[in-house]
Design a protein around this motif. Sequence first.
Motif, PDB file in Angstrom:
ATOM      1  N   TRP A 105       0.888  -1.308   0.042  1.00  0.00           N
ATOM      2  CA  TRP A 105      -0.038   0.009  -0.042  1.00  0.00           C
ATOM      3  C   TRP A 105       0.907   1.204   0.065  1.00  0.00           C
ATOM      4  N   LEU A 106       2.206   0.791   0.329  1.00  0.00           N
ATOM      5  CA  LEU A 106       3.033   2.302   0.253  1.00  0.00           C
ATOM      6  C   LEU A 106       3.611   2.480  -0.953  1.00  0.00           C
ATOM      7  N   VAL A 107       3.981   1.584  -1.812  1.00  0.00           N
ATOM      8  CA  VAL A 107       4.671   1.423  -3.058  1.00  0.00           C
ATOM      9  C   VAL A 107       3.654   1.360  -4.216  1.00  0.00           C
ATOM     10  N   ARG A 108       2.178   1.265  -4.125  1.00  0.00           N
ATOM     11  CA  ARG A 108       1.487   0.832  -4.993  1.00  0.00           C
ATOM     12  C   ARG A 108       1.421   2.173  -6.237  1.00  0.00           C
ATOM     13  N   GLU A 109       1.730   3.552  -5.557  1.00  0.00           N
ATOM     14  CA  GLU A 109       1.662   4.672  -6.595  1.00  0.00           C
ATOM     15  C   GLU A 109       3.011   4.817  -7.062  1.00  0.00           C
ATOM     16  N   LEU A 110       4.002   4.030  -6.715  1.00  0.00           N
ATOM     17  CA  LEU A 110       5.263   4.307  -7.342  1.00  0.00           C
ATOM     18  C   LEU A 110       5.888   2.972  -8.202  1.00  0.00           C
ATOM     19  N   THR A 111       5.194   2.131  -8.501  1.00  0.00           N
ATOM     20  CA  THR A 111       5.196   0.969  -9.194  1.00  0.00           C
ATOM     21  C   THR A 111       4.085   0.783 -10.217  1.00  0.00           C
ATOM     22  N   THR A 112       4.346  -0.365 -11.117  1.00  0.00           N
ATOM     23  CA  THR A 112       3.273  -0.459 -12.032  1.00  0.00           C
ATOM     24  C   THR A 112       2.711  -1.980 -12.021  1.00  0.00           C
ATOM     25  N   VAL A 113       3.105  -2.427 -10.879  1.00  0.00           N
ATOM     26  CA  VAL A 113       2.602  -3.788 -10.764  1.00  0.00           C
ATOM     27  C   VAL A 113       1.381  -3.639  -9.827  1.00  0.00           C
ATOM     28  N   PRO A 114       0.176  -4.326 -10.154  1.00  0.00           N
ATOM     29  CA  PRO A 114      -0.891  -4.259  -9.281  1.00  0.00           C
ATOM     30  C   PRO A 114      -0.816  -4.825  -8.124  1.00  0.00           C
ATOM     31  N   GLU A 116      -2.529  -6.603  -6.150  1.00  0.00           N
ATOM     32  CA  GLU A 116      -2.936  -7.946  -5.762  1.00  0.00           C
ATOM     33  C   GLU A 116      -1.921  -8.994  -6.363  1.00  0.00           C
ATOM     34  N   ASP A 117      -0.858  -8.393  -7.257  1.00  0.00           N
ATOM     35  CA  ASP A 117      -0.137  -9.205  -7.996  1.00  0.00           C
ATOM     36  C   ASP A 117       1.280  -9.012  -7.389  1.00  0.00           C
ATOM     37  N   MET A 118       1.454  -8.144  -6.351  1.00  0.00           N
ATOM     38  CA  MET A 118       2.981  -7.908  -6.012  1.00  0.00           C
ATOM     39  C   MET A 118       3.586  -9.099  -5.094  1.00  0.00           C
ATOM     40  N   LEU A 119       4.650  -9.074  -5.464  1.00  0.00           N
ATOM     41  CA  LEU A 119       5.578 -10.055  -4.634  1.00  0.00           C
ATOM     42  C   LEU A 119       6.626  -9.077  -4.196  1.00  0.00           C
ATOM     43  N   LEU A 120       6.813  -9.062  -3.134  1.00  0.00           N
ATOM     44  CA  LEU A 120       7.900  -8.048  -2.700  1.00  0.00           C
ATOM     45  C   LEU A 120       8.828  -8.243  -1.646  1.00  0.00           C
ATOM     46  N   LYS A 143       4.083 -11.356  -8.938  1.00  0.00           N
ATOM     47  CA  LYS A 143       3.782 -12.926  -8.203  1.00  0.00           C
ATOM     48  C   LYS A 143       3.434 -13.973  -9.265  1.00  0.00           C
ATOM     49  N   SER A 144       2.649 -13.443 -10.080  1.00  0.00           N
ATOM     50  CA  SER A 144       1.938 -14.573 -11.218  1.00  0.00           C
ATOM     51  C   SER A 144       3.112 -14.928 -12.068  1.00  0.00           C
TER      52      SER A 144
END
Length: 319
Positions: A105-114, A116-120, A143-144
């Motif tokens: 939720w902190l990086v969602r505006e800084l990356t292009t990965v949705p 729900e599909d984030m693996l971090l 993640k997918s």
Amino acid sequence: MFEKLAGMIKFGQSRSKTAAHVAAVHLHNDYLKLVLLQSTGLKVLKVETLLPGNNDNLQTMLLQLCSELPSGTELCLVLSSDRYQLVQLDKPAVKAEEMLQALPWLVRELTTVPVEDMLLDYLDLPEHTSTQGARINVVVTSKSSLLELCRALQRKNIQLTNIQPEEWLPRNFIPVQNSAVMLLVHQPGQELSLQIIKQGMLYFSRKLRGFNRIDQYEMTELRQGMLDNLLLEVQRSLDYFEGQLRQAPVKEILFQIASPQLPDIVRYFADNGFSQVGMLDLASQMPKLSAAEQQDYWLTMAGAMELILAGEQANEAQG
């Protein structure tokens, strides 16, 4: 990276000792690279590059490369830069066990990965003596795109132990020392990466735009502004590291660029006031490989070395 992801993917295995053999596979879109090491002495036993055939997909190629690994070999997957995104931000004030849940939720505006599909995963940056608070490097991937690869390896009883982004691995080629070293790394087709490494840890990193074709130019072309721009960017980074972060001066600047012009580039820096400059020593870690193989496989080698270093740390922690 994989240790923190293990709880999510459920493939992690406890480590009581360093395995006799470790391997790394470097995942590129167009090919895969393998390095197999004997843990004792970091002896390179095998290197291989696999190009796709007409009906090959990434999973088939990966399993083919890993099918002949010695039993019990630990594996690291190295992600090429087009497979992840790096974000640096202030470390959130949450408990360690809640960090991976908070970061999307902190990086969602800084990356292009949705989300729900984030693996971090994240890497703590060493604390500085400046007024800045704690900072972290966050690596985000899809993640997918990885989950099926990991499950395929598990079905074949291949011991996947770690997943690492390229940019967290060059530090393995720098001896652990108290003095800071700046490393300038270029991979073909990518932007130039500037890192400062101290005590085996990544203290500072940034991408330098405009140098993605530095390996393709002759020295006469490089002298027409590109090297002067690079001198300026290096000096800015040194000033920031020493001034804003209040760190002791960088002792040495090392280059890793797959270009026949590299000795002249190093000499250009020396002629312009940078006294401690040189080329990253690949041969000391890969003595049995040709110079071309060293250039091709050094980052894959660094991925395998990561497993050995992690194993040693696990052994120390267990006393």
